[in-house]
Design an enzyme around this catalytic site. Structure first.
Site, mmCIF file in Angstrom:
data_model
loop_
_atom_site.group_PDB
_atom_site.id
_atom_site.type_symbol
_atom_site.label_atom_id
_atom_site.label_comp_id
_atom_site.label_asym_id
_atom_site.label_seq_id
_atom_site.Cartn_x
_atom_site.Cartn_y
_atom_site.Cartn_z
ATOM 1 N N GLU A 1 128.064 -48.631 -79.071
ATOM 2 C CA GLU A 1 129.482 -48.943 -79.290
ATOM 3 C C GLU A 1 129.932 -49.957 -78.252
ATOM 4 O OE1 GLU A 1 132.056 -45.487 -79.283
ATOM 5 O OE2 GLU A 1 133.750 -46.682 -79.990
ATOM 6 N N GLU B 1 135.373 -40.906 -87.574
ATOM 7 C CA GLU B 1 136.355 -39.913 -87.082
ATOM 8 C C GLU B 1 137.734 -40.197 -87.682
ATOM 9 O OE1 GLU B 1 136.093 -39.235 -82.817
ATOM 10 O OE2 GLU B 1 134.049 -38.493 -83.045
ATOM 11 N N TYR C 1 129.778 -33.038 -79.852
ATOM 12 C CA TYR C 1 129.501 -33.218 -78.423
ATOM 13 C C TYR C 1 129.504 -31.838 -77.778
ATOM 14 C CZ TYR C 1 130.208 -38.232 -78.937
ATOM 15 O OH TYR C 1 130.080 -39.561 -79.301
ATOM 16 N N GLU D 1 126.977 -38.667 -84.192
ATOM 17 C CA GLU D 1 127.303 -38.722 -82.762
ATOM 18 C C GLU D 1 127.070 -37.326 -82.212
ATOM 19 O OE1 GLU D 1 131.030 -40.462 -81.453
ATOM 20 O OE2 GLU D 1 130.976 -41.903 -83.096
ATOM 21 N N GLN E 1 125.271 -42.185 -76.170
ATOM 22 C CA GLN E 1 124.978 -43.440 -76.820
ATOM 23 C C GLN E 1 123.683 -43.974 -76.229
ATOM 24 O OE1 GLN E 1 128.376 -46.086 -76.860
ATOM 25 N NE2 GLN E 1 129.718 -44.533 -77.750
HETATM 26 O O1 AHR Z 1 131.065 -41.905 -78.274
HETATM 27 C C1 AHR Z 1 132.341 -42.040 -77.752
HETATM 28 C C2 AHR Z 1 133.427 -41.712 -78.766
HETATM 29 O O2 AHR Z 1 133.356 -40.366 -79.113
HETATM 30 C C3 AHR Z 1 133.354 -42.431 -80.089
HETATM 31 O O3 AHR Z 1 133.926 -43.676 -80.036
HETATM 32 C C4 AHR Z 1 134.108 -41.536 -81.002
HETATM 33 O O4 AHR Z 1 133.661 -41.631 -82.333
HETATM 34 C C5 AHR Z 1 133.901 -40.156 -80.404
HETATM 35 O O5 AHR Z 1 135.083 -39.467 -80.283
#
Ligand code: AHR
Length: 491
Positions: free
Chosen positions: A27, A175, A243, A294, A343
Site C-alpha cells: 500500500e 473495507e 488483524y 489483509e 504488508q
Molecule cells: O494495512 C493497513 C490498513 O489496515 C489498510 O489500509 C486498511 O485496509 C486496514 O484497515
C-alpha cells in the site's frame, strides 16, 4: 519436556493448496512503496526500472505468488489515471489516509506491474468504490487488459506496454464498511452489483472479482451483504480482513503476552470456519472462494528513531503468528483461495525491512521461504495431539499446531511449538501404509522470545536445516521452544 503426537494421513486429501494463500499486500503507506520498493531510476541504490534489486532478490526467495495493490484505505481514494504517463507530468495528490503525505504518483500501474513481473507474482488490483465510479474502474480494466485498438489500449502502448497486462484479480473496493465509504452491507451490495456489471473479461483474460468481506469475523456483514446481493452471479471471491493486533509492544512483552498474541492469531481458525459456513448457506455449490486479503500483527508505533508510519519491528513471535496462520489456511485449502499478509515491506508485519540502502529478511519473511513447498501441494489431514497451554487470566492455547501436504513422494509437515521455554517431543505417526525413507528438518528458533533482526545484526533469527535419519512409519523429533519447524519426508 512437553509431549505430542502428530498423526499424518497421506491418503486423506483436503484440496490443492492454492499458491495464492502465500500472497502479499503493498500500500502507499509509510515506506512500503516509496523507499521500500520504489527508489526511481536515478537512485544510487541499485535498481531495475526504479525498483530496488536487493528487495526483489530477497522477496523472490519467498516465491510470492500474488501481490495486492494499491491499498488498503488508499485504494478508495486512488485514481489510476494519475499514475500513468511521463512521471514528471504526473499529478501530485495528497495521501488522505496516511499522514497527508504528497503522493507523487511515480509508482503507478506500469511500475506495479513491472514489480510483479520481477517477482514472478500475479497482480491483484484493488479498485476504488468509495470515491470512484464504475466507469473509472471499467476503464482501468480496459487499459490493462484490452488487446484491440481502443484509445485506452493505445494509451497503454504509448506508455510502453503494447501487450495487454492481463490482470486477472480485481478487488471491488476495500473495507467498504469503513475507510472505503462507510457503507452498510446493503449499500455495498448495491454498489457491488453496479460496479461488477461493467467489469468484463476483455480479450480472453477472465476476471476474478473480489468483494469486500467483513471486518474480522463479523457474521452480520456477510449475511446482510449476500442477502441483499440476491444471487447476483458476477462474484468469484469474498475477502475478510483480520488483524490479530498486539499484546505488549512489537519487541517488549511478557511470557503471558507472548501466549496472548498467539491466541489472538489462532482466532483465524474460527473466523474461517464461521465465515465459510455462512457462505455455504448462500453458495451451496461452493463456487465462491474465501480470501483473507489483509492479516497480521499490528503493534503500537515504534519508539526508537524516527520511524515511518506503521513501521514495526518483527520478532520470532511474529514468525509464529505467520506460521500458525499459514497452517490454518492450509487446513482450509478446500475453501480459502488467497491470503495477503499486511504488508510486504516496512509496514505492519513486514517480510522485508529496508533502511536507506540496506534490506533484511524478518523472521516472518523466513517463514514464507520455509513454507514455500506447501504452495501447489495437496493438503492432507494431520492430527496434532498435545496438552493445551494455560496462561494468566484463564487463557488457553494449543500445545502444538501445524499442517501437512503431499507432492509426489514428498510429505511436507510444518509445526509450531508455541511453548515459550519448553521443547516439545513430537512422535510422528505415518498411517495409510506410508513409510518414510529419509528427509530433512528446518527450524526457525531463537534463545530469546524477543529475538529479531536489525540492520546491525540482520541474521539473529534465521532458519537452520539438518538431515533426518528416518525410515519406517514412526519418527520422534524435538521441536525447540518458541519455534517454527518444517519436515520434508521422502516416502
Ligand atoms: O494495512 C493497513 C490498513 O489496515 C489498510 O489500509 C486498511 O485496509 C486496514 O484497515
Amino acid at each position: 519436556m512437553a509431549q505430542a503426537t502428530i498423526t499424518l494421513y497421506p491418503s486423506r486429501r483436503i484440496a490443492t493448496i492454492q499458491p495464492n494463500l502465500y500472497g502479499h499486500f503493498i500500500e502507499h503507506l509509510g515506506e512500503c512503496v516509496y523507499g521500500g520498493i520504489w527508489v526511481g531510476e536515478g537512485s544510487p541504490i541499485a535498481n531495475t526500472d526504479g525498483i530496488r534489486n536487493d528487495v526483489v532478490q530477497l522477496l523472490r526467495r519467498m516465491r510470492p505468488p500474488v501481490v495486492r495493490w494499491p491499498g488498503g484505505c488508499f485504494a478508495d481514494d486512488y485514481h489510476w489515471e494519475h499514475g500513468i504517463g511521463p512521471r514528471a507530468q504526473r499529478r501530485r495528490t495528497v495521501n488522505l489516509h496516511w499522514g497527508e503525505t504528497v503522493e507523487t504518483n511515480a509508482f503507478g500501474t506500469h511500475e506495479f506491474l513491472r514489480f510483479c513481473e520481477l517477482l514472478g507474482a500475479a497482480p491483484y488490483i484493488c479498485g476504488n468504490v468509495g470515491s470512484g465510479s464504475p466507469r473509472e474502474l471499467r476503464d482501468w480494466v480496459e487499459y490493462c487488459n484490452f488487446a484491440g485498438d481502443s484509445t485506452l489500449a493505445q494509451q497503454r502502448a504509448a506508455n510502453g506496454h503494447p501487450e495487454p497486462f492481463r490482470v486477472r484479480f480485481w478487488g471491488v473496493g476495500n473495507e467498504n464498511w469503513g475507510c472505503g465509504g462507510n457503507l452498510t452491507p446493503e449499500e455495498y451490495a448495491t454498489e457491488y452489483r453496479r460496479f461488477a456489471t461493467y467489469l468484463r473479461s476483455f480479450s480472453g483474460t477472465p476476471l476474478t472479482l473480489i468483494a469486500c468481506g467483513p471486518s474480522g469475523n463479523d457474521p452480520h456483514w456477510t449475511r446482510r451483504f449476500f442477502t441483499k446481493l440476491g444471487g447476483f452471479p458476477n462474484l468469484q471471491c469474498f475477502a475478510a480482513h483480520y488483524y490479530c493486533g498486539t499484546a505488549g509492544t512489537a519487541t517488549n512483552y511478557t511470557v503471558d503476552q507472548w501466549y496472548q498474541l498467539l491466541e489472538q492469531a489462532a482466532r483465524m481458525e474460527p473466523l474461517i470456519v464461521q465465515q465459510r459456513a455462512i457462505l455455504d448457506g448462500f453458495d451451496p455449490q461452493r463456487r465462491i472462494g474465501l480470501i483473507v486479503d489483509e492479516w497480521g500483527t499490528w503493534h503500537p508505533p515504534a519508539e526508537e528513531r524516527n520511524r515511518p508510519l506503521h513501521w514495526q519491528q518483527n520478532t520470532i513471535r511474529d514468525a509464529l503468528v505467520a506460521a500458525l496462520t499459514l497452517d490454518t489456511f492450509n487446513r482450509h485449502a478446500d475453501k480459502v483461495v488467497m491470503g495477503n499478509i499486511a504488508q510486504m515491506l516496512n509496514v505492519l508485519q513486514a517480510v522485508v525491512l529496508t533502511e536507506e540502502d540496506r534490506a533484511l529478511v524478518t523472521p516472518t519473511g523466513h517463514v514464507y521461504t520455509i513454507y514455500a513447498p506447501h504452495q501447489g501441494a495437496e493438503a492432507i489431514l494431520a492430527d496434532f495431539a498435545a496438552e493445551p497451554i494455560s496462561y494468566a487470566g484463564g487463557g488457553q492455547l494449543f500445545g502444538l499446531a501445524g499442517s501437512a501436504s503431499l507432492r509426489d513422494d514428498r510429505l511436507f509437515l510444518t509445526a509450531v511449538n508455541p511453548h515459550a521455554s519448553e521443547p516439545v517431543e513430537a512422535r510422528l505417526r505415518l498411517v495409510d501404509g506410508a513409510e518414510a525413507r529419509g528427509g530433512e528438518m528446518t527450524t526457525l528458533a531463537a534463545d530469546d522470545i524477543h529475538a529479531h533482526n536489525t540492520f546491525e545484526a540482520p541474521e539473529t533469527v534465521k532458519p537452520a536445516t539438518r538431515p533426518l535419519n528416518v525410515s519406517g512409519r514412526e519418527l520422534t523429533v524435538t521441536l525447540p521452544p518458541a519455534s517454527v519447524n518444517a519436515l520434508s519426508l521422502v516416502l
